[in-house]
Write a protein that holds these residues in place. Structure first.
Motif, short mmCIF file in Angstrom:
data_model
loop_
_atom_site.label_atom_id
_atom_site.label_comp_id
_atom_site.label_asym_id
_atom_site.label_seq_id
_atom_site.Cartn_x
_atom_site.Cartn_y
_atom_site.Cartn_z
N GLU A 27 28.93 -11.12 36.88
CA GLU A 27 28.18 -12.39 36.91
C GLU A 27 28.68 -13.31 38.03
N GLN A 28 29.99 -13.38 38.20
CA GLN A 28 30.55 -14.20 39.28
C GLN A 28 30.16 -13.64 40.65
N MET A 29 30.13 -12.32 40.77
CA MET A 29 29.74 -11.69 42.03
C MET A 29 28.28 -12.01 42.35
N VAL A 30 27.41 -11.93 41.36
CA VAL A 30 26.00 -12.26 41.56
C VAL A 30 25.86 -13.71 42.03
N THR A 31 26.61 -14.61 41.40
CA THR A 31 26.58 -16.01 41.79
C THR A 31 27.04 -16.19 43.24
N GLU A 32 28.11 -15.52 43.61
CA GLU A 32 28.64 -15.63 44.98
C GLU A 32 27.67 -15.04 46.01
N VAL A 33 27.00 -13.96 45.65
CA VAL A 33 26.03 -13.36 46.57
C VAL A 33 24.85 -14.32 46.79
N LYS A 34 24.40 -14.97 45.72
CA LYS A 34 23.32 -15.96 45.86
C LYS A 34 23.77 -17.12 46.74
N ARG A 35 24.98 -17.56 46.50
CA ARG A 35 25.54 -18.65 47.31
C ARG A 35 25.64 -18.22 48.77
N THR A 36 26.07 -17.00 48.99
CA THR A 36 26.18 -16.47 50.35
C THR A 36 24.82 -16.44 51.05
N ASP A 37 23.81 -15.99 50.34
CA ASP A 37 22.46 -15.95 50.92
C ASP A 37 22.02 -17.34 51.36
N ALA A 38 22.28 -18.35 50.55
CA ALA A 38 21.91 -19.73 50.89
C ALA A 38 22.71 -20.22 52.09
N ILE A 39 23.99 -19.93 52.11
CA ILE A 39 24.84 -20.36 53.22
C ILE A 39 24.39 -19.69 54.52
N VAL A 40 24.07 -18.42 54.46
CA VAL A 40 23.61 -17.69 55.65
C VAL A 40 22.30 -18.29 56.17
N ALA A 41 21.38 -18.61 55.28
CA ALA A 41 20.09 -19.18 55.71
C ALA A 41 20.29 -20.52 56.42
N VAL A 42 21.12 -21.38 55.86
CA VAL A 42 21.38 -22.68 56.49
C VAL A 42 22.14 -22.48 57.81
N SER A 43 23.10 -21.59 57.81
CA SER A 43 23.90 -21.32 59.00
C SER A 43 23.03 -20.83 60.16
N GLU A 44 22.10 -19.96 59.86
CA GLU A 44 21.21 -19.46 60.90
C GLU A 44 20.41 -20.59 61.53
N GLN A 45 19.94 -21.54 60.73
CA GLN A 45 19.20 -22.67 61.27
C GLN A 45 20.09 -23.57 62.12
N LEU A 46 21.32 -23.79 61.69
CA LEU A 46 22.25 -24.59 62.47
C LEU A 46 22.54 -23.94 63.82
N ILE A 47 22.71 -22.63 63.80
CA ILE A 47 22.99 -21.91 65.04
C ILE A 47 21.78 -21.94 65.97
N ARG A 48 20.59 -21.80 65.43
CA ARG A 48 19.37 -21.89 66.25
C ARG A 48 19.25 -23.27 66.88
N ASN A 49 19.53 -24.30 66.10
CA ASN A 49 19.46 -25.67 66.62
C ASN A 49 20.49 -25.88 67.74
N SER A 50 21.69 -25.39 67.54
CA SER A 50 22.72 -25.50 68.57
C SER A 50 22.33 -24.74 69.83
N ASP A 51 21.74 -23.58 69.66
CA ASP A 51 21.29 -22.79 70.80
C ASP A 51 20.20 -23.53 71.58
N LEU A 52 19.28 -24.16 70.87
CA LEU A 52 18.23 -24.92 71.52
C LEU A 52 18.80 -26.10 72.28
N SER A 53 19.78 -26.78 71.70
CA SER A 53 20.44 -27.90 72.39
C SER A 53 21.14 -27.43 73.66
N LEU A 54 21.79 -26.29 73.58
CA LEU A 54 22.46 -25.73 74.75
C LEU A 54 21.45 -25.37 75.84
N LYS A 55 20.32 -24.79 75.45
CA LYS A 55 19.29 -24.45 76.43
C LYS A 55 18.74 -25.70 77.11
N ALA A 56 18.54 -26.77 76.34
CA ALA A 56 18.05 -28.02 76.93
C ALA A 56 19.06 -28.59 77.91
#
Length: 92
Positions: A27-56
């Motif tokens: 149960e704890q592992m399932v919770t951590e995997v869900k948390r990881t999925d959310a963190i990865v999704a937000v992280s990808e958006q932050l990285i895309r935003n940073s990449d766009l800023s660098l390109k500008a």
């Protein structure tokens, strides 16, 4: 967590450490995997935003200020006093 990319990196490694804990229940592992999925999704958006800023910033660095008016305000590098004087006709 702060708002720098190094902080994001530290946060991702902390989550990786939580996933690596051997004594987690299923149960704890399932919770951590869900948390990881959310963190990865937000992280990808932050990285895309940073990449766009660098390109500008690279665009302005390589081609000067002629592209500055076309960039959204958030991506515009701050104007220098020298470039402001040139665009204002040097009246100041």
């Amino acid at each position: 967590m702060k708002n720098r990319l190094i902080d994001l990196n530290n946060h991702l490694f902390s989550q990786l450490e939580r996933l690596s804990e051997e004594n987690l229940t299923t149960e704890q592992m399932v919770t951590e995997v869900k948390r990881t999925d959310a963190i990865v999704a937000v992280s990808e958006q932050l990285i895309r935003n940073s990449d766009l800023s660098l390109k500008a910033a690279t665009l302005v660095a390589n081609h000067g200020d002629r592209f500055r008016p076309m960039l959204p305000t958030i991506f515009r590098p701050p104007e220098t006093l020298e470039s402001k004087a040139i665009t204002d006709g040097g009246d100041r």
